[in-house]
Design a protein around this motif. Structure first.
Motif, PDB file in Angstrom:
ATOM      1  N   CYS A  26      27.890  39.529  47.043  1.00  0.00           N
ATOM      2  CA  CYS A  26      28.842  38.921  47.969  1.00  0.00           C
ATOM      3  C   CYS A  26      28.756  39.623  49.327  1.00  0.00           C
ATOM      4  O   CYS A  26      28.841  40.846  49.409  1.00  0.00           O
ATOM      5  CB  CYS A  26      30.263  39.015  47.408  1.00  0.00           C
ATOM      6  N   ARG A  27      28.589  38.836  50.376  1.00  0.00           N
ATOM      7  CA  ARG A  27      28.437  39.398  51.722  1.00  0.00           C
ATOM      8  C   ARG A  27      29.764  39.612  52.436  1.00  0.00           C
ATOM      9  O   ARG A  27      29.802  40.254  53.473  1.00  0.00           O
ATOM     10  CB  ARG A  27      27.540  38.495  52.560  1.00  0.00           C
ATOM     11  N   ASP A  28      30.823  39.055  51.899  1.00  0.00           N
ATOM     12  CA  ASP A  28      32.146  39.221  52.495  1.00  0.00           C
ATOM     13  C   ASP A  28      32.720  40.542  51.989  1.00  0.00           C
ATOM     14  O   ASP A  28      33.357  40.604  50.935  1.00  0.00           O
ATOM     15  CB  ASP A  28      33.046  38.036  52.113  1.00  0.00           C
ATOM     16  N   SER A  29      32.502  41.594  52.754  1.00  0.00           N
ATOM     17  CA  SER A  29      32.882  42.927  52.280  1.00  0.00           C
ATOM     18  C   SER A  29      34.393  43.089  52.133  1.00  0.00           C
ATOM     19  O   SER A  29      34.848  43.810  51.255  1.00  0.00           O
ATOM     20  CB  SER A  29      32.319  44.010  53.198  1.00  0.00           C
ATOM     21  N   GLY A  30      35.175  42.406  52.955  1.00  0.00           N
ATOM     22  CA  GLY A  30      36.628  42.497  52.828  1.00  0.00           C
ATOM     23  C   GLY A  30      37.107  41.928  51.510  1.00  0.00           C
ATOM     24  O   GLY A  30      37.897  42.551  50.798  1.00  0.00           O
ATOM     25  N   PHE A  31      36.632  40.727  51.179  1.00  0.00           N
ATOM     26  CA  PHE A  31      37.018  40.097  49.920  1.00  0.00           C
ATOM     27  C   PHE A  31      36.507  40.914  48.739  1.00  0.00           C
ATOM     28  O   PHE A  31      37.256  41.212  47.800  1.00  0.00           O
ATOM     29  CB  PHE A  31      36.472  38.669  49.842  1.00  0.00           C
ATOM     30  N   LYS A  32      35.235  41.273  48.797  1.00  0.00           N
ATOM     31  CA  LYS A  32      34.612  42.028  47.704  1.00  0.00           C
ATOM     32  C   LYS A  32      35.342  43.349  47.469  1.00  0.00           C
ATOM     33  O   LYS A  32      35.632  43.721  46.330  1.00  0.00           O
ATOM     34  CB  LYS A  32      33.140  42.276  48.038  1.00  0.00           C
ATOM     35  N   ASP A  33      35.673  44.048  48.540  1.00  0.00           N
ATOM     36  CA  ASP A  33      36.364  45.329  48.415  1.00  0.00           C
ATOM     37  C   ASP A  33      37.740  45.142  47.792  1.00  0.00           C
ATOM     38  O   ASP A  33      38.125  45.878  46.882  1.00  0.00           O
ATOM     39  CB  ASP A  33      36.489  45.990  49.792  1.00  0.00           C
ATOM     40  N   GLN A  34      38.469  44.140  48.244  1.00  0.00           N
ATOM     41  CA  GLN A  34      39.836  43.931  47.757  1.00  0.00           C
ATOM     42  C   GLN A  34      39.861  43.540  46.278  1.00  0.00           C
ATOM     43  O   GLN A  34      40.642  44.087  45.498  1.00  0.00           O
ATOM     44  CB  GLN A  34      40.532  42.855  48.595  1.00  0.00           C
ATOM     45  N   ILE A  35      39.007  42.613  45.884  1.00  0.00           N
ATOM     46  CA  ILE A  35      39.038  42.150  44.498  1.00  0.00           C
ATOM     47  C   ILE A  35      38.514  43.225  43.539  1.00  0.00           C
ATOM     48  O   ILE A  35      39.053  43.400  42.443  1.00  0.00           O
ATOM     49  CB  ILE A  35      38.290  40.802  44.324  1.00  0.00           C
ATOM     50  N   THR A  36      37.507  43.973  43.950  1.00  0.00           N
ATOM     51  CA  THR A  36      37.007  45.031  43.064  1.00  0.00           C
ATOM     52  C   THR A  36      38.007  46.179  42.977  1.00  0.00           C
ATOM     53  O   THR A  36      38.161  46.786  41.909  1.00  0.00           O
ATOM     54  CB  THR A  36      35.623  45.544  43.491  1.00  0.00           C
ATOM     55  N   ARG A  37      38.718  46.448  44.056  1.00  0.00           N
ATOM     56  CA  ARG A  37      39.734  47.502  44.011  1.00  0.00           C
ATOM     57  C   ARG A  37      40.886  47.124  43.091  1.00  0.00           C
ATOM     58  O   ARG A  37      41.387  47.965  42.341  1.00  0.00           O
ATOM     59  CB  ARG A  37      40.247  47.815  45.412  1.00  0.00           C
ATOM     60  N   SER A  38      41.326  45.875  43.134  1.00  0.00           N
ATOM     61  CA  SER A  38      42.419  45.491  42.239  1.00  0.00           C
ATOM     62  C   SER A  38      41.950  45.490  40.784  1.00  0.00           C
ATOM     63  O   SER A  38      42.698  45.897  39.886  1.00  0.00           O
ATOM     64  CB  SER A  38      43.031  44.146  42.631  1.00  0.00           C
ATOM     65  N   ALA A  39      40.709  45.067  40.544  1.00  0.00           N
ATOM     66  CA  ALA A  39      40.169  45.101  39.177  1.00  0.00           C
ATOM     67  C   ALA A  39      40.055  46.542  38.673  1.00  0.00           C
ATOM     68  O   ALA A  39      40.400  46.833  37.517  1.00  0.00           O
ATOM     69  CB  ALA A  39      38.806  44.413  39.128  1.00  0.00           C
ATOM     70  N   LEU A  40      39.596  47.438  39.525  1.00  0.00           N
ATOM     71  CA  LEU A  40      39.434  48.840  39.153  1.00  0.00           C
ATOM     72  C   LEU A  40      40.781  49.529  38.931  1.00  0.00           C
ATOM     73  O   LEU A  40      40.904  50.434  38.102  1.00  0.00           O
ATOM     74  CB  LEU A  40      38.640  49.572  40.236  1.00  0.00           C
ATOM     75  N   SER A  41      41.786  49.062  39.639  1.00  0.00           N
ATOM     76  CA  SER A  41      43.118  49.651  39.543  1.00  0.00           C
ATOM     77  C   SER A  41      43.744  49.457  38.165  1.00  0.00           C
ATOM     78  O   SER A  41      44.527  50.303  37.710  1.00  0.00           O
ATOM     79  CB  SER A  41      44.013  49.031  40.620  1.00  0.00           C
ATOM     80  N   ILE A  42      43.403  48.376  37.488  1.00  0.00           N
ATOM     81  CA  ILE A  42      44.036  48.093  36.196  1.00  0.00           C
ATOM     82  C   ILE A  42      43.703  49.175  35.159  1.00  0.00           C
ATOM     83  O   ILE A  42      44.614  49.858  34.667  1.00  0.00           O
ATOM     84  CB  ILE A  42      43.689  46.673  35.691  1.00  0.00           C
ATOM     85  N   PRO A  43      42.431  49.388  34.810  1.00  0.00           N
ATOM     86  CA  PRO A  43      42.169  50.423  33.803  1.00  0.00           C
ATOM     87  C   PRO A  43      42.481  51.831  34.311  1.00  0.00           C
ATOM     88  O   PRO A  43      42.865  52.700  33.524  1.00  0.00           O
ATOM     89  CB  PRO A  43      40.675  50.251  33.490  1.00  0.00           C
ATOM     90  N   SER A  44      42.357  52.038  35.609  1.00  0.00           N
ATOM     91  CA  SER A  44      42.659  53.366  36.163  1.00  0.00           C
ATOM     92  C   SER A  44      44.131  53.716  35.990  1.00  0.00           C
ATOM     93  O   SER A  44      44.467  54.843  35.608  1.00  0.00           O
ATOM     94  CB  SER A  44      42.283  53.415  37.648  1.00  0.00           C
TER      95      SER A  44
END
Length: 113
Positions: A26-44
């Motif tokens: 994904c080339r949209d770094s803002g979207f990619k960063d936000q969605i991966t951060r929220s996904a990572l936040s769950i198990p963390s």
């Protein structure tokens, strides 16, 4: 028991990995960063809560994880609509995030005296 033994933590990790892999191009770094951060936040947050010494502290982090699951679902819906996420894949992720959220509700109820 360790947090690594929790099914909810395992499922949240798998979902996070799937999202990272699917969006690596994904080339949209803002979207990619936000969605991966929220996904990572769950198990963390599950892990951090489980490692806390009091039920009050633990449930606070489980609620954070639950909130991140809702945030993730929102971002998936948007990702589907803007064409970044295939609809079938996104709907599967949404269903998994909902299941994780339900599991977190059970974990929270078990910790509240």
């Amino acid at each position: 028991m360790r947090f690594e033994d929790l099914d909810v933590w395992k499922r949240a990790c798998r979902l996070c990995v799937e999202i990272y892999k699917a969006l690596k191009e994904c080339r949209d770094s803002g979207f990619k960063d936000q969605i991966t951060r929220s996904a990572l936040s769950i198990p963390s947050n599950i892990a951090e809560g489980y490692e806390r010494n009091t039920n009050k502290d633990a449930t606070k982090f489980f609620y954070y994880a639950k909130g991140s699951a809702g945030e993730l679902r929102t971002q998936i819906y948007i990702g589907i609509e803007i064409g970044y996420i295939h609809k079938r894949t996104g709907l599967n992720w949404i269903q998994e995030a909902e299941e994780i959220s339900k599991m977190l509700s059970g974990l929270i109820k078990a910790r509240i005296p």
